[in-house]
Design an enzyme around this catalytic site. Structure first.
Site, PDB file in Angstrom:
ATOM      1  N   LYS A  36       0.847  -1.203   0.000  1.00 37.91           N
ATOM      2  CA  LYS A  36       0.000   0.000   0.000  1.00 37.91           C
ATOM      3  C   LYS A  36       0.882   1.252   0.000  1.00 37.91           C
ATOM      4  O   LYS A  36       2.093   1.167   0.247  1.00 37.91           O
ATOM      5  CB  LYS A  36      -0.921  -0.019   1.217  1.00 37.91           C
ATOM      6  N   ARG A 133     -10.998  -0.060  14.343  1.00 41.57           N
ATOM      7  CA  ARG A 133     -10.649   0.733  13.167  1.00 41.57           C
ATOM      8  C   ARG A 133     -11.461   0.264  11.959  1.00 41.57           C
ATOM      9  O   ARG A 133     -12.302   0.982  11.456  1.00 41.57           O
ATOM     10  CB  ARG A 133      -9.136   0.627  12.913  1.00 41.57           C
ATOM     11  N   TYR A 252      17.296  29.494   9.292  1.00 44.13           N
ATOM     12  CA  TYR A 252      16.143  30.291   9.737  1.00 44.13           C
ATOM     13  C   TYR A 252      16.103  30.414  11.256  1.00 44.13           C
ATOM     14  O   TYR A 252      16.335  29.441  11.977  1.00 44.13           O
ATOM     15  CB  TYR A 252      14.843  29.608   9.306  1.00 44.13           C
ATOM     16  N   MET A 299      12.648  24.198   3.492  1.00 47.30           N
ATOM     17  CA  MET A 299      11.813  23.406   2.583  1.00 47.30           C
ATOM     18  C   MET A 299      12.650  22.560   1.630  1.00 47.30           C
ATOM     19  O   MET A 299      12.380  21.378   1.422  1.00 47.30           O
ATOM     20  CB  MET A 299      10.897  24.332   1.772  1.00 47.30           C
TER      21      MET A 299
END
Ligand SMILES: *Cc1c(COP(=O)(O)O)cnc(C)c1O
Length: 355
Positions: A36, A133, A252, A299
């Site tokens: 998956k 679940r 940063y 990022m």
């Protein structure tokens, strides 16, 4: 020349070795592969093709769309084979024709899903044994039992909530509930154990093992040595190297300030590529030597302290994941699990498949 890329190498021979090792643990029965989330981020078709060639014939994904992609991809490579593909999340209303078209098998998790699936077509039935679940509640199972007995289930399954904590009392309760349910459906095989469940012992095995994480090198026995082989290596090139004096902030927020004259390497990898932002302080490696992450993760960039490492050149590859830093360590460094590290690896990383 294009920018050198972040390279995710998937070691398919190690993956196959891991599947064989897990299959060899089976007290009885077979071993499937859970692929998956695009094979835990590593490429479901490539992963499943390698395992199919090694003899694995049962695969699980979460969604119908994943199952169709897998079916089409495997059929293109192995036109003569039609391995089993199960869809763990079951079916949504209206999906049944596509399941039939691609020979996919849903895990039926609720009375509604049972109703939406033709009663004479094989499927998997899931019961909830303690996770709350997916799957039928015990009372629903009891109430539906006469009808369930008439259906051609190819498997009864459930899922452990705490298999990574072998001493958790819920494990025993889930096994006992599962055994009791299996007794009510004579002739239907059972499947309970995923990666960690396999290591709870033969009682947890039943007829089909369903590992995911351990196939990809994750440790199914947290706190104990990892019996699995590493499957991923992730490297990224250094873009720039600079020497800075003591007292200079990096990154940063100026959160890290050099205590002594330091050499800083900037690499083309950041939180958009899947490294958790809290990974500040983790140890990557350069030519086998440890290089700490200093300053905030950006990022697209991170900064590493490479002070004292000779011959550091821009373009040199830093190892983010590999022999010296495994996915479990990356999970710990990132305040999460290796599972999330794998499934978060960004699409900017170039995937290569090798032995
Ligand atoms: C994800 C999943 C698995 C595989 O779990 P791992 O811990 O990755 O081995 C097996 N069964 C079900 C129902 C799952 O959702």
């Amino acid at each position: 020349m294009p920018t050198p890329a972040t390279l995710l190498t998937v070691h398919l021979a190690a993956l196959v070795n891991n599947w064989r090792f897990l299959a060899a643990q089976a007290a009885h029965g077979r071993c499937a592969a859970v692929v998956k989330a695009d094979g835990y981020g590593l490429g479901a078709v490539e992963v499943a093709a390698a395992l199919l060639a090694a003899g694995c014939t049962e695969f699980f994904v979460a969604h119908l769309a994943e199952a169709i992609t897998l079916r089409v991809g495997l059929t293109a490579r192995f036109p003569d084979q039609r391995p089993f593909i199960g869809v763990l999340n079951g079916l949504l209303p209206g999906e049944q024709p596509e399941f039939a078209e691609h020979a996919l098998v849903p895990v039926l998790n609720s009375p509604a899903q049972l109703e939406d699936w033709p009663a004479d077509v094989p499927a998997i039935l899931q019961i909830d044994t303690g996770m709350s679940r997916l799957g039928l509640e015990a009372a629903e199972f009891e109430a539906l039992l006469p009808a369930l007995r008439r259906r051609p289930f190819r498997l009864l399954m459930s899922h452990f909530a705490c298999a990574d904590a072998p001493d958790h009392p819920l494990n025993r309760q889930q096994i006992d509930r599962f055994v009791a349910a299996l007794r009510q459906l004579p002739g239907v095989p059972g499947s309970l154990a995923a990666s960690s469940g396999i290591f709870l012992g033969a009682d947890a095995h039943f007829d089909l093992l369903r590992p995911g994480y351990a196939l990809y090198g994750g440790n199914p026995t947290p706190g104990q040595p990892n019996p699995m082989e590493a499957v991923v290596t992730l490297t990224t090139p250094i873009l720039q190297v600079r020497d800075i004096p003591a007292g200079r902030p990096v990154g940063y927020g100026a959160r890290w300030v050099s205590a002594t004259p330091s050499r800083i390497a900037t690499v083309a990898y950041g939180y958009a590529d899947g490294v958790p932002r809290v990974t500040e302080g983790a140890i990557f490696h350069l030519g086998g030597q440890p290089v700490p992450v200093v300053g905030r993760v950006s990022m697209d960039l991170m900064t590493l302290d490479v002070t004292g490492i000779s011959g550091v050149l821009s373009g040199a590859d830093v190892e983010i994941l590999g022999a010296k830093r495994d996915i479990d360590q990356a999970g710990t460094d990132g305040g999460t699990l290796g599972y999330e590290i794998l499934t978060s690896i960004g699409r900017r990383s170039v995937r290569r498949y090798g032995p």
